[in-house]
Scaffold this motif. Structure first.
Motif, PDB file in Angstrom:
ATOM      1  N   ALA A  98     109.387 172.604  46.723  1.00 31.70           N
ATOM      2  CA  ALA A  98     110.316 171.311  46.742  1.00 31.70           C
ATOM      3  C   ALA A  98     111.634 173.188  46.246  1.00 31.70           C
ATOM      4  O   ALA A  98     112.775 173.047  47.123  1.00 31.70           O
ATOM      5  CB  ALA A  98     110.662 171.057  45.817  1.00 31.70           C
ATOM      6  N   ALA A  99     111.347 173.998  45.917  1.00 29.49           N
ATOM      7  CA  ALA A  99     112.372 174.590  44.835  1.00 29.49           C
ATOM      8  C   ALA A  99     112.465 175.441  46.093  1.00 29.49           C
ATOM      9  O   ALA A  99     114.516 176.058  46.421  1.00 29.49           O
ATOM     10  CB  ALA A  99     112.057 176.011  44.045  1.00 29.49           C
ATOM     11  N   TYR A 100     112.055 176.220  46.862  1.00 29.00           N
ATOM     12  CA  TYR A 100     112.098 176.561  47.380  1.00 29.00           C
ATOM     13  C   TYR A 100     113.408 175.833  49.545  1.00 29.00           C
ATOM     14  O   TYR A 100     113.996 176.303  49.900  1.00 29.00           O
ATOM     15  CB  TYR A 100     110.821 177.227  49.224  1.00 29.00           C
ATOM     16  CG  TYR A 100     110.984 177.785  50.288  1.00 29.00           C
ATOM     17  CD1 TYR A 100     111.843 179.005  50.693  1.00 29.00           C
ATOM     18  CD2 TYR A 100     110.636 176.827  51.722  1.00 29.00           C
ATOM     19  CE1 TYR A 100     111.950 179.422  51.565  1.00 29.00           C
ATOM     20  CE2 TYR A 100     110.830 177.660  52.913  1.00 29.00           C
ATOM     21  CZ  TYR A 100     112.078 178.543  52.400  1.00 29.00           C
ATOM     22  OH  TYR A 100     112.073 179.306  53.750  1.00 29.00           O
ATOM     23  N   HIS A 101     113.103 174.277  49.244  1.00 31.96           N
ATOM     24  CA  HIS A 101     113.675 173.536  49.969  1.00 31.96           C
ATOM     25  C   HIS A 101     114.713 173.684  49.913  1.00 31.96           C
ATOM     26  O   HIS A 101     115.776 173.518  50.042  1.00 31.96           O
ATOM     27  CB  HIS A 101     113.367 172.682  50.586  1.00 31.96           C
ATOM     28  CG  HIS A 101     111.884 172.391  51.973  1.00 31.96           C
ATOM     29  ND1 HIS A 101     112.043 173.079  52.748  1.00 31.96           N
ATOM     30  CD2 HIS A 101     110.552 173.061  51.841  1.00 31.96           C
ATOM     31  CE1 HIS A 101     110.727 173.331  53.352  1.00 31.96           C
ATOM     32  NE2 HIS A 101     109.569 172.628  52.685  1.00 31.96           N
ATOM     33  N   LEU A 102     115.276 173.717  48.691  1.00 27.75           N
ATOM     34  CA  LEU A 102     116.086 173.088  47.707  1.00 27.75           C
ATOM     35  C   LEU A 102     117.304 174.483  47.597  1.00 27.75           C
ATOM     36  O   LEU A 102     118.149 174.293  48.219  1.00 27.75           O
ATOM     37  CB  LEU A 102     115.601 173.056  46.304  1.00 27.75           C
ATOM     38  CG  LEU A 102     118.003 172.883  45.223  1.00 27.75           C
ATOM     39  CD1 LEU A 102     117.893 171.162  45.620  1.00 27.75           C
ATOM     40  CD2 LEU A 102     116.759 172.398  44.318  1.00 27.75           C
ATOM     41  N   LEU A 103     116.211 175.618  47.719  1.00 27.44           N
ATOM     42  CA  LEU A 103     117.489 177.087  48.193  1.00 27.44           C
ATOM     43  C   LEU A 103     117.962 177.516  49.218  1.00 27.44           C
ATOM     44  O   LEU A 103     119.002 177.158  49.092  1.00 27.44           O
ATOM     45  CB  LEU A 103     116.636 177.680  47.144  1.00 27.44           C
ATOM     46  CG  LEU A 103     115.829 177.748  46.206  1.00 27.44           C
ATOM     47  CD1 LEU A 103     116.052 179.529  46.214  1.00 27.44           C
ATOM     48  CD2 LEU A 103     117.588 178.454  45.127  1.00 27.44           C
ATOM     49  N   VAL A 104     117.002 176.835  49.796  1.00 26.75           N
ATOM     50  CA  VAL A 104     117.259 177.037  51.411  1.00 26.75           C
ATOM     51  C   VAL A 104     118.508 175.787  52.341  1.00 26.75           C
ATOM     52  O   VAL A 104     119.538 175.954  52.763  1.00 26.75           O
ATOM     53  CB  VAL A 104     116.261 176.894  52.509  1.00 26.75           C
ATOM     54  CG1 VAL A 104     116.510 176.544  53.771  1.00 26.75           C
ATOM     55  CG2 VAL A 104     115.228 177.889  52.533  1.00 26.75           C
ATOM     56  N   GLY A 105     117.756 174.436  51.526  1.00 24.35           N
ATOM     57  CA  GLY A 105     118.965 173.020  52.083  1.00 24.35           C
ATOM     58  C   GLY A 105     120.536 173.926  50.804  1.00 24.35           C
ATOM     59  O   GLY A 105     121.927 173.292  52.106  1.00 24.35           O
ATOM     60  N   PRO A 157      99.883 171.100  42.135  1.00 21.86           N
ATOM     61  CA  PRO A 157     101.173 170.178  42.105  1.00 21.86           C
ATOM     62  C   PRO A 157     102.068 171.889  41.227  1.00 21.86           C
ATOM     63  O   PRO A 157     103.109 171.759  41.896  1.00 21.86           O
ATOM     64  CB  PRO A 157     100.946 169.927  40.086  1.00 21.86           C
ATOM     65  CG  PRO A 157      99.783 169.519  40.244  1.00 21.86           C
ATOM     66  CD  PRO A 157      99.249 170.702  40.715  1.00 21.86           C
ATOM     67  N   VAL A 158     102.061 173.218  41.494  1.00 17.68           N
ATOM     68  CA  VAL A 158     103.328 174.418  41.231  1.00 17.68           C
ATOM     69  C   VAL A 158     102.705 174.649  42.522  1.00 17.68           C
ATOM     70  O   VAL A 158     104.038 174.882  42.317  1.00 17.68           O
ATOM     71  CB  VAL A 158     102.316 175.640  40.275  1.00 17.68           C
ATOM     72  CG1 VAL A 158     102.843 176.800  40.349  1.00 17.68           C
ATOM     73  CG2 VAL A 158     101.698 174.620  38.365  1.00 17.68           C
ATOM     74  N   ARG A 159     101.798 174.662  43.546  1.00 11.79           N
ATOM     75  CA  ARG A 159     102.453 174.684  44.764  1.00 11.79           C
ATOM     76  C   ARG A 159     103.232 173.462  45.400  1.00 11.79           C
ATOM     77  O   ARG A 159     104.473 174.277  45.451  1.00 11.79           O
ATOM     78  CB  ARG A 159     101.372 174.773  45.420  1.00 11.79           C
ATOM     79  CG  ARG A 159     101.789 175.411  47.194  1.00 11.79           C
ATOM     80  CD  ARG A 159     100.607 174.977  47.936  1.00 11.79           C
ATOM     81  NE  ARG A 159      99.099 176.452  47.048  1.00 11.79           N
ATOM     82  CZ  ARG A 159      97.506 176.285  46.771  1.00 11.79           C
ATOM     83  NH1 ARG A 159      97.720 175.162  48.337  1.00 11.79           N
ATOM     84  NH2 ARG A 159      96.993 177.241  46.479  1.00 11.79           N
ATOM     85  N   ALA A 160     103.300 172.205  45.609  1.00  9.35           N
ATOM     86  CA  ALA A 160     104.410 171.690  45.458  1.00  9.35           C
ATOM     87  C   ALA A 160     105.792 171.866  44.808  1.00  9.35           C
ATOM     88  O   ALA A 160     106.686 171.478  45.491  1.00  9.35           O
ATOM     89  CB  ALA A 160     103.613 169.843  45.006  1.00  9.35           C
ATOM     90  N   LEU A 161     105.616 172.316  43.699  1.00 10.68           N
ATOM     91  CA  LEU A 161     107.195 172.693  43.199  1.00 10.68           C
ATOM     92  C   LEU A 161     107.867 173.786  43.591  1.00 10.68           C
ATOM     93  O   LEU A 161     109.125 174.025  43.967  1.00 10.68           O
ATOM     94  CB  LEU A 161     106.949 172.643  41.856  1.00 10.68           C
ATOM     95  CG  LEU A 161     106.534 171.944  40.255  1.00 10.68           C
ATOM     96  CD1 LEU A 161     106.481 172.151  39.172  1.00 10.68           C
ATOM     97  CD2 LEU A 161     108.259 170.456  40.570  1.00 10.68           C
ATOM     98  N   GLY A 162     106.921 174.402  43.614  1.00  7.06           N
ATOM     99  CA  GLY A 162     107.412 175.916  44.798  1.00  7.06           C
ATOM    100  C   GLY A 162     107.959 175.667  45.508  1.00  7.06           C
ATOM    101  O   GLY A 162     109.340 176.242  46.205  1.00  7.06           O
TER     102      GLY A 162
END
Length: 84
Positions: free
Chosen positions: A29-36, A22-27
């Motif tokens: 999602a956070a990466y894609h949120l910042l890039v988007g 789950p921590v990897r999945a949150l990381g």
């Protein structure tokens, strides 16, 4: 004699896997949120010269982050078609 150690290692492995995945999945999602968000900010910066604007919110940033340029095109199409 080795069975308790093997069971202990198996339990430890299962516990670590339940925390790491789950921590990897949150990381991710956070990466894609910042890039988007960065892509939407750049589009809004350039689009302000032509009077074009896309909403910068978490949903649109995640969509643009996961889908990339096609996601930006999709957001632009939705904005132009749904505009009244």
């Amino acid at each position: 004699m080795l069975l308790p150690y093997a069971v202990g290692l198996l339990v430890l492995y299962i516990l670590v896997r339940t925390v790491v995945v789950p921590v990897r999945a949150l990381g991710s999602a956070a990466y894609h949120l910042l890039v988007g968000g960065a892509m939407l900010w750049i589009v809004n910066l350039v689009g302000s010269l032509a009077g074009f604007h896309l909403a910068l919110n978490p949903v649109s940033a995640l969509l643009a982050g996961y889908l990339g340029i096609p996601g930006l095109v999709l957001l632009a199409a939705m904005t132009s078609f749904l505009a009244v």
